[in-house]
Design an enzyme around this catalytic site. Structure first.
Site, PDB file in Angstrom:
ATOM      1  N   LYS A 221      -7.118  19.660 -12.195  1.00  0.00           N
ATOM      2  CA  LYS A 221      -6.646  21.062 -11.587  1.00  0.00           C
ATOM      3  C   LYS A 221      -6.105  22.015 -12.921  1.00  0.00           C
ATOM      4  O   LYS A 221      -5.709  21.316 -13.939  1.00  0.00           O
ATOM      5  CB  LYS A 221      -5.384  20.800 -10.727  1.00  0.00           C
ATOM      6  CG  LYS A 221      -5.903  20.303  -9.240  1.00  0.00           C
ATOM      7  CD  LYS A 221      -4.879  20.347  -7.981  1.00  0.00           C
ATOM      8  CE  LYS A 221      -5.715  20.130  -6.815  1.00  0.00           C
ATOM      9  NZ  LYS A 221      -4.786  19.784  -5.615  1.00  0.00           N
ATOM     10  N   ARG A 255      -6.850  11.425  -4.773  1.00  0.00           N
ATOM     11  CA  ARG A 255      -7.857  12.146  -4.254  1.00  0.00           C
ATOM     12  C   ARG A 255      -8.594  12.651  -5.494  1.00  0.00           C
ATOM     13  O   ARG A 255      -7.972  13.517  -6.166  1.00  0.00           O
ATOM     14  CB  ARG A 255      -7.436  13.362  -3.293  1.00  0.00           C
ATOM     15  CG  ARG A 255      -8.708  14.229  -2.893  1.00  0.00           C
ATOM     16  CD  ARG A 255      -8.291  15.289  -2.053  1.00  0.00           C
ATOM     17  NE  ARG A 255      -9.209  16.207  -1.567  1.00  0.00           N
ATOM     18  CZ  ARG A 255      -9.882  17.132  -2.165  1.00  0.00           C
ATOM     19  NH1 ARG A 255      -9.297  17.592  -3.562  1.00  0.00           N
ATOM     20  NH2 ARG A 255     -11.146  17.979  -1.814  1.00  0.00           N
TER      21      ARG A 255
END
Length: 279
Positions: A221, A255
């Site tokens: 991210k 995740r």
């Protein structure tokens, strides 16, 4: 604290943290390496996640990256139907979650196409994928409670304090509806500045006060590559560093895009904890 969830009658033990592999049936995910659109790509990705030690396959059909365009519900369902049917064919015993904020889509994925878990990025309908107000006839909380499947409740709140306050209300509502298995996701990258993302990570252990298992999704991210420079494609090393920190602070599910590396990180952190208990 009991770290296990009931997946269609099977207990998935989260006492040892597990890895959730991302399968994006979409053309515009922020990480180009995770975009899977053809039948062969989807099948190969599902098999790869399981082969590399992933315990859950998370199937999504729209991008939640900043600036993404909202995908119409019928197109989301078309993509999910194709992807879930392929995953079920290739790895029938796998635990599969569906990444959606739409209650009707979640219901069809569970009832018709074999999804086991609902992974909701909207904090129960408070926001859409990019801050777009959701127009849905059904309530996600009521839908997952009726379905009787584990529910991942992600937060868009910017601080630990507001997160805990909102979650306390949410969990009360879910329990009143009969929802049993709830997993909490702090929502890194959602509704948070760069500094707020790291502030949440630095105090992640405070979220365990809820008594529920935590999912952490930081894989490649912008909170990583915007700080270090580079792009999602160069953010694996930073991702692994944050995974190790998150595990030490109580995360039970990671995740991820890179399953093998995350599974190795789980093993190393577990080994450290075992050695620490023996010393």
């Amino acid at each position: 604290m009991n770290h296990s969830i009931n997946v269609r009658g099977r207990l998935l033990d989260l006492e040892k943290p597990v890895v959730m592999g991302i399968l994006n049936a979409t053309p515009d995910s922020f990480f180009s390496g995770s975009r899977m659109q053809t039948e062969r790509e989807i099948a190969e990705r599902a098999l790869q996640i399981v082969a590399e030690g992933g315990s859950i396959i998370d199937v999504g059909a729209f991008s939640t990256r900043p600036g993404a365009e909202e995908v119409p519900a019928d197109e989301e369902m078309r993509r999910l139907q194709m992807a879930l049917q392929i995953v079920r064919r290739e790895v029938p015993e796998a635990v599969v979650s569906v990444d959606t904020y739409r209650p009707l889509v979640a219901r069809r994925c569970v009832e018709e196409w074999g999804a086991d878990i609902v992974n909701d990025v909207s904090e129960g309908g408070r926001t859409g994928i990019v801050g777009v107000k959701i127009h849905e006839e059904e309530s996600m909380f009521a839908t997952v409670a009726r379905l009787g499947v584990p529910y991942i409740l992600m937060s868009v709140q910017p601080t630990i304090e507001t997160m805990l306050k909102t979650w306390a209300d949410d969990v009360l509502q879910l329990r009143a509806l009969g929802q049993k298995d709830i997993i909490l996701d702090p929502g890194f990258g959602f509704g948070k500045s760069l500094d707020e993302n790291y502030a949440v990570m630095s105090e992640l252990e405070k979220l365990t006060v809820m008594g529920l298992s935590l999912l952490v999704g930081v894989s490649r991210k912008s909170m990583i590559w915007k700080m270090l420079g580079g792009s999602p494609e160069t953010a694996l090393n930073g991702t692994t560093a944050l995974h190790a920190i998150a595990l030490q602070k109580g995360a039970r599910i990671l995740r991820v895009h890179d399953v093998k590396e995350a599974v190795e990180t789980v093993g190393i952190v577990k080994r450290l904890k075992v050695k620490g208990l023996r010393s």
